[in-house]
Design a protein around this motif. Structure first.
Motif, PDB file in Angstrom:
ATOM      1  N   PRO A 165     -15.516   8.299  32.735  1.00  0.00           N
ATOM      2  CA  PRO A 165     -16.105   9.476  32.071  1.00  0.00           C
ATOM      3  C   PRO A 165     -17.624   9.481  32.065  1.00  0.00           C
ATOM      4  O   PRO A 165     -18.233  10.540  31.873  1.00  0.00           O
ATOM      5  N   ALA A 256     -10.588  10.056  26.776  1.00  0.00           N
ATOM      6  CA  ALA A 256     -11.722   9.814  27.670  1.00  0.00           C
ATOM      7  C   ALA A 256     -12.071   8.342  27.786  1.00  0.00           C
ATOM      8  O   ALA A 256     -12.353   7.845  28.877  1.00  0.00           O
ATOM      9  N   HIS A 257     -12.054   7.630  26.662  1.00  0.00           N
ATOM     10  CA  HIS A 257     -12.545   6.258  26.653  1.00  0.00           C
ATOM     11  C   HIS A 257     -11.495   5.229  26.253  1.00  0.00           C
ATOM     12  O   HIS A 257     -11.648   4.053  26.558  1.00  0.00           O
TER      13      HIS A 257
END
Length: 387
Positions: A165, A256-257
């Motif tokens: 990302p 995302a993470h």
């Protein structure tokens, strides 16, 4: 394979590779010594050395006299016969090194990563790479191969980077290939950090170990039986997605993470510090405040150490490594994190992994990229010799 072993050219190349591997690992040797060590006949050794010397891959480096019999010639691999490039694309810095076949750097350039798009990033990498080659008095076109370390997992079928990302866009891989115009391998940066640690750092001599990096992100590189292990689809070691005991408030972070990265990486440390009332902008400032004795910063750091300890127990339960190496801007603060890490490990059961800080600092990914590139260069060289 049985038919190939009857191929004289293949047998010659296999013998050459065996001799070069010996010289690479142990340094100069005579024909007689090489024959004794490898088990090859002296005529076979002489013929192989002659071919390698003619093509510049080995050279005469000295002679030994003073004992009965003729003077003995000593041969060594010619480390300067080919050169490789290692490239580390980090969030803030891009580092490029040109190295010979023994890994000695002959050129290096570092530059700020200010790119806002994959096109800009490819341009910056290309400029730095060619500058490093010029520093080494080499034409970039003479580089045998390059290995690039980036966040994420490269999907060769799609030609894109997954789980990255922080990169401007996932098509950076093809832009890099077009810009650099050399044989190019793209590998996860933390995997390369593990390769570097295996070649030059705390992983030397260890067949099974893990490197856990905690910095702007969280990742892991795994070495099993002396080889980098990446899994079925390249995602082995993506421990950022290991569930954490505490999930971030923003559920988008989980996609995302990953849960562990969202709470344990540098941005998570900063968020925890601000939630505790500290007006600090970076994880480095949080650790500096803890070092100076600020009790709130120390409590934030202790909580971070406990998160890391829990993650390391999970790693130990799955991999049982000889050692876990901690790296990254957060992870390398073992002097501050160590007690909390060990306390959490002790609480969670009988597993007691050995935990040590990385010996390579910010150079781990770059050194790993060079080590990987050297290995690939040998394969390319000998594949070309097979014809």
């Amino acid at each position: 394979m049985r038919g190939e072993l009857g191929n004289p050219r293949l047998l010659r190349v296999l013998n050459e590779r065996r001799l070069l591997d010996q010289l690479h690992e142990h340094g100069p040797a005579s024909r007689a010594d090489l024959a004794k060590i490898t088990g090859l006949s002296k005529p076979t050794v002489s013929a192989a050395l002659a071919g390698l010397e003619e093509d510049g891959l080995v050279h005469l480096v000295g002679e030994v006299s003073g004992r009965p019999g003729p003077v003995t010639s000593l041969y060594d691999m010619n480390a300067g016969s080919a050169h490789v490039a290692g490239i580390d694309i980090g969030r803030d810095w891009i580092r490029v090194a040109i190295a010979d076949l023994r890994g000695a750097f002959v050129g290096r350039t570092d530059g700020r990563n200010t790119a806002r798009s994959s096109a800009e990033l490819a341009t910056v990498v290309d400029q730095l790479a060619r500058a490093a080659a010029r520093e080494a008095d080499l034409a970039w076109t003479s580089i045998t191969c390059a290995v690039v370390g980036t966040p994420g997992v490269y999907d060769p079928a799609a030609g894109k980077l997954l789980f990255a990302p922080n990169l401007p866009d996932p098509d950076i891989a093809e832009r890099l290939r077009s810009a650099l115009e050399v044989d190019l391998v793209i590998e996860n940066d933390i995997n390369l950090a593990a390769v570097g640690e295996h070649a030059y750092g705390e992983g030397q001599g260890k067949s099974n170990f893990a490197l856990v990096s905690i910095g702007t992100g969280v990742g892991m590189g795994i070495v099993v039986n002396g080889e980098l292990y990446v899994g079925a689809r390249g995602a082995a070691g993506e421990v950022s997605y290991v569930p954490a005991a505490e999930d971030p408030l923003d559920s988008g972070d989980l996609q995302a993470h990953g849960s562990t990265e969202a709470v344990a990486a540098a941005p998570g440390v900063v968020r925890a510090a601000r939630s505790a009332g500290l007006d600090l902008a970076t994880a480095k400032e949080v650790f500096s405040a803890a070092t100076a004795g600020d009790p709130v910063a120390r409590s934030v750091v202790e909580a971070e150490g406990r998160r890391v300890g829990a993650l390391l127990v999970a790693v130990a339960a799955v991999l049982d490594p000889e050692v876990i190496v901690l790296s990254g801007g957060v992870g390398r603060n073992l002097d501050l994190l160590g007690d909390a890490i060990q306390s959490r490990i002790d609480e969670l059961g009988p597993l007691r992994p050995m935990v040590v800080p990385s010996a390579l600092g910010d150079s781990g990914v770059l050194l790993g990229a060079v080590a990987h590139a050297r290995s690939r260069a040998w394969d390319l060289i000998f594949n070309s010799r097979r014809g």
